[in-house]
Design a protein around this motif. Structure first.
Motif, PDB file in Angstrom:
ATOM      1  N   VAL A 248       0.821  -1.266   0.177  1.00 35.87           N
ATOM      2  CA  VAL A 248       0.045  -0.098  -0.007  1.00 35.87           C
ATOM      3  C   VAL A 248       0.917   1.177  -0.058  1.00 35.87           C
ATOM      4  O   VAL A 248       1.918   1.263   0.927  1.00 35.87           O
ATOM      5  CB  VAL A 248      -0.717  -0.037   1.287  1.00 35.87           C
ATOM      6  N   PHE A 249       0.535   2.136  -0.987  1.00 38.64           N
ATOM      7  CA  PHE A 249       1.390   3.322  -1.006  1.00 38.64           C
ATOM      8  C   PHE A 249       0.892   4.458  -0.601  1.00 38.64           C
ATOM      9  O   PHE A 249      -0.350   4.744  -1.092  1.00 38.64           O
ATOM     10  CB  PHE A 249       1.925   3.566  -2.652  1.00 38.64           C
ATOM     11  N   TYR A 250       1.472   5.528   0.227  1.00 41.40           N
ATOM     12  CA  TYR A 250       0.788   6.438   0.751  1.00 41.40           C
ATOM     13  C   TYR A 250       1.819   7.683   0.252  1.00 41.40           C
ATOM     14  O   TYR A 250       2.920   7.783   0.771  1.00 41.40           O
ATOM     15  CB  TYR A 250       0.777   6.697   2.322  1.00 41.40           C
ATOM     16  N   GLN A 251       1.146   8.812  -0.681  1.00 43.46           N
ATOM     17  CA  GLN A 251       1.838   9.671  -1.061  1.00 43.46           C
ATOM     18  C   GLN A 251       1.764  10.869  -0.357  1.00 43.46           C
ATOM     19  O   GLN A 251       0.516  11.295   0.222  1.00 43.46           O
ATOM     20  CB  GLN A 251       1.643  10.180  -2.552  1.00 43.46           C
TER      21      GLN A 251
ATOM     22  N   ALA B  82      -1.932  11.532   0.590  1.00 47.91           N
ATOM     23  CA  ALA B  82      -3.061  10.892  -0.396  1.00 47.91           C
ATOM     24  C   ALA B  82      -3.704   9.861  -0.127  1.00 47.91           C
ATOM     25  O   ALA B  82      -3.102   9.128   0.790  1.00 47.91           O
ATOM     26  CB  ALA B  82      -2.662  11.315  -1.877  1.00 47.91           C
ATOM     27  N   GLU B  83      -5.006   9.565  -0.667  1.00 48.25           N
ATOM     28  CA  GLU B  83      -5.493   8.265  -0.519  1.00 48.25           C
ATOM     29  C   GLU B  83      -4.614   7.092  -0.908  1.00 48.25           C
ATOM     30  O   GLU B  83      -3.747   7.108  -1.597  1.00 48.25           O
ATOM     31  CB  GLU B  83      -6.744   8.095  -1.372  1.00 48.25           C
ATOM     32  N   PRO B  84      -4.789   5.971  -0.078  1.00 48.31           N
ATOM     33  CA  PRO B  84      -3.816   4.629  -0.415  1.00 48.31           C
ATOM     34  C   PRO B  84      -4.001   4.236  -1.498  1.00 48.31           C
ATOM     35  O   PRO B  84      -5.082   3.924  -2.080  1.00 48.31           O
ATOM     36  CB  PRO B  84      -3.898   3.816   1.057  1.00 48.31           C
ATOM     37  N   VAL B  85      -2.775   3.582  -2.088  1.00 48.45           N
ATOM     38  CA  VAL B  85      -3.066   2.962  -3.571  1.00 48.45           C
ATOM     39  C   VAL B  85      -2.252   1.690  -3.343  1.00 48.45           C
ATOM     40  O   VAL B  85      -1.474   1.307  -2.994  1.00 48.45           O
ATOM     41  CB  VAL B  85      -2.356   3.844  -4.690  1.00 48.45           C
ATOM     42  N   LEU B  86      -3.107   0.612  -3.915  1.00 50.89           N
ATOM     43  CA  LEU B  86      -2.534  -0.777  -3.687  1.00 50.89           C
ATOM     44  C   LEU B  86      -1.744  -1.276  -5.068  1.00 50.89           C
ATOM     45  O   LEU B  86      -2.310  -0.735  -6.026  1.00 50.89           O
ATOM     46  CB  LEU B  86      -3.746  -1.816  -3.807  1.00 50.89           C
TER      47      LEU B  86
END
Length: 169
Positions: free
Chosen positions: A30-33, A54-58
């Motif tokens: 999970v990537f949090y920018q 920002a919203e988390p991205v899988l």
């Protein structure tokens, strides 16, 4: 004229790499920018309050785990484990994210802060954005090669220091 690394070759590489990452290896994170514009900082450039992400991205990723260590400092024994996260650039473009230092990656309920980003892996050593068309011996170099991956090195960060907060609208 170049012989290898045409857009057809790049398409084959992309297809094979995505099949490996998505269907065979299947490691995800999970990537949090970090939202640098909205995060308040003090005069030292440190986050004064909570950091905003920002919203988390899988994302699908290839992970290389380093050796765990327990360094001793003035505060006692801590924990560290360097990690390397390898992303396919096309997956990041599709997700509309670009990793930078300070971003957070969550993997196996643990958090890792990115401290270095390398994006210098080129297919057949060519970047189509810089074809150097002035060379009359090699016309059409903008159709060869690709900027392929982004490799992030990160260090473990304790869960209580992450400060990931959901933004209220």
């Amino acid at each position: 004229m170049a012989l290898f690394g045409s857009q057809r070759d790049i398409s084959l590489f992309r297809h094979l790499n995505r099949e490996l990452l998505w269907d065979v290896i299947t490691q995800q994170c999970v990537f949090y920018q970090l939202k640098t514009a909205e995060t308040k900082v003090n005069i030292y450039g440190e986050a004064a309050g909570a950091r905003l992400y920002a919203e988390p991205v899988l994302l699908n990723v290839l992970i290389e785990r380093g050796d765990a260590s327990q360094p001793i400092d003035d505060f006692g024994v801590s924990y560290d484990r360097p990690m390397t996260f390898k992303f396919l650039r096309d997956d990041l473009v599709d997700a509309n994210v670009l990793p930078e230092s300070g971003d957070i990656i969550m993997w196996y309920e643990s958090y890792w802060e990115i401290n270095n980003v390398n994006n210098n892996q080129l297919i057949v050593g060519k970047d189509p954005l810089y074809p150097y068309n002035e060379n009359p011996l090699n016309p059409g170099l903008e159709n060869f090669g690709a900027d392929w991956s982004i490799i992030c090195t990160a260090n473990y960060i304790p869960n209580d220091r992450v400060q990931i907060t959901k933004e209220r609208i």
